[in-house]
Design a protein around this motif. Structure first.
Motif, PDB file in Angstrom:
ATOM      1  N   ASP A 231       2.264   4.410  -6.533  1.00 31.86           N
ATOM      2  CA  ASP A 231       2.040   4.249  -7.971  1.00 31.86           C
ATOM      3  C   ASP A 231       1.005   3.166  -8.243  1.00 31.86           C
ATOM      4  N   GLY A 232       0.342   2.715  -7.184  1.00 34.91           N
ATOM      5  CA  GLY A 232      -0.653   1.660  -7.316  1.00 34.91           C
ATOM      6  C   GLY A 232      -0.134   0.303  -6.893  1.00 34.91           C
ATOM      7  N   ASN A 233       1.200   0.142  -6.897  1.00 30.74           N
ATOM      8  CA  ASN A 233       1.806  -1.128  -6.493  1.00 30.74           C
ATOM      9  C   ASN A 233       2.569  -1.008  -5.182  1.00 30.74           C
ATOM     10  N   LYS A 234       3.302   0.064  -5.030  1.00 33.08           N
ATOM     11  CA  LYS A 234       4.077   0.260  -3.810  1.00 33.08           C
ATOM     12  C   LYS A 234       3.955   1.704  -3.356  1.00 33.08           C
ATOM     13  N   THR A 235       4.200   1.911  -2.071  1.00 33.17           N
ATOM     14  CA  THR A 235       4.092   3.240  -1.477  1.00 33.17           C
ATOM     15  C   THR A 235       5.445   3.658  -0.923  1.00 33.17           C
ATOM     16  N   LEU A 236       5.864   4.873  -1.250  1.00 34.60           N
ATOM     17  CA  LEU A 236       7.122   5.421  -0.752  1.00 34.60           C
ATOM     18  C   LEU A 236       6.833   6.695   0.029  1.00 34.60           C
ATOM     19  N   GLN A 237       7.606   6.902   1.088  1.00 39.64           N
ATOM     20  CA  GLN A 237       7.426   8.065   1.940  1.00 39.64           C
ATOM     21  C   GLN A 237       8.354   9.194   1.473  1.00 39.64           C
ATOM     22  N   VAL A 238       7.775  10.358   1.244  1.00 45.50           N
ATOM     23  CA  VAL A 238       8.536  11.523   0.781  1.00 45.50           C
ATOM     24  C   VAL A 238       8.668  12.514   1.933  1.00 45.50           C
ATOM     25  N   VAL A 239       9.907  12.860   2.251  1.00 44.75           N
ATOM     26  CA  VAL A 239      10.180  13.819   3.324  1.00 44.75           C
ATOM     27  C   VAL A 239      10.326  15.210   2.717  1.00 44.75           C
TER      28      VAL A 239
END
Length: 237
Positions: free
Chosen positions: A45-53
């Protein structure tokens, strides 16, 4: 009207994300489909990155739409999980702080119920904001658009959270006094000091459970370990 426009914008953005990821998904499925069952796709989102399975075969068959569905599920669950852990920690801190209410002739159990309900409402409100914010801002990073990883079983990643300190009764009273002093002229307040009788180790005392509200009468030396655990408070009659 605003809702329809916002939802249309969201759907359009998710279609772009699916279109961006599909060529890579197609390439992996057609060339390495026998190696991978699930894949990991990064979203930020521009601030943090999340991994989507997501499931490789389903994402390929739906032209990337399955990835969008898994993105919505994964992000929502990750944010709710993090918020709930923070909420439980705040509840533990609240249980410790309400013990001081007895010195103000207030019922610790009543204050605990009121404050815990307020904390829960704030948590729900924050979860809704965070989920909506990430869903609308989330996209596949351009520099990693061609990066596909195999989804493997990994240990839970430690999420760094900011510890929000819950002020105790004395601190809240001090904050209220400070606010009042800014709103009105200083007043001379006479301080009345009341001497409390010293409690002997063998003196009978009454303690109350902050969770259930039940009371017990026992010797002070027996009640002291329970009070120190934070589950019981000393009542003054």
């Amino acid at each position: 009207m605003i809702y329809k426009e916002a939802f249309a914008h969201y759907e359009s953005k998710m279609e772009r994300n699916a279109d961006l990821a599909y060529p890579v998904i197609k390439n992996v499925y057609e060339n390495q489909g026998n190696k991978f069952k699930r894949i990991v796709v990064p979203f930020t989102d521009g601030n943090k990155t999340l991994q989507v399975v997501t499931d490789l075969e389903k994402s390929y068959q739906t032209n990337g739409k399955q990835l969008v569905t898994d993105f919505e599920k994964n992000i929502s669950l990750a944010i709710i999980d993090d918020a709930w852990k923070t909420h439980l920690r705040k509840m533990d801190e609240l249980k410790q702080s309400v013990q001081l209410a007895v010195h103000e002739q207030k019922d610790p159990l009543l204050i605990y119920k009121f404050e815990s309900f307020e904390l829960f409402k704030k948590m729900i409100d924050q979860v809704n904001k965070d989920v909506i914010s990430f869903l609308f801002k989330g996209e596949i990073p351009q520099e990693t658009a061609n990066t596909i990883q195999e989804a493997k079983t990994r240990g839970r990643e430690k999420v760094k959270t900011t510890k929000d300190v819950i002020p105790n009764m004395d601190e809240r009273a001090a904050q209220s006094r400070a606010t009042g002093n800014r709103q009105r002229a200083p007043q001379v307040v006479e301080t009345i000091v009341r001497e409390q009788p010293k409690i002997g180790r063998n003196d009978k005392v009454t303690i109350k459970n902050v969770m259930s509200g039940s009371s017990k009468t026992m010797k002070y030396k027996q009640a002291l370990p329970l009070i120190q655990k934070g589950e019981w408070v000393l009542t003054r009659e």
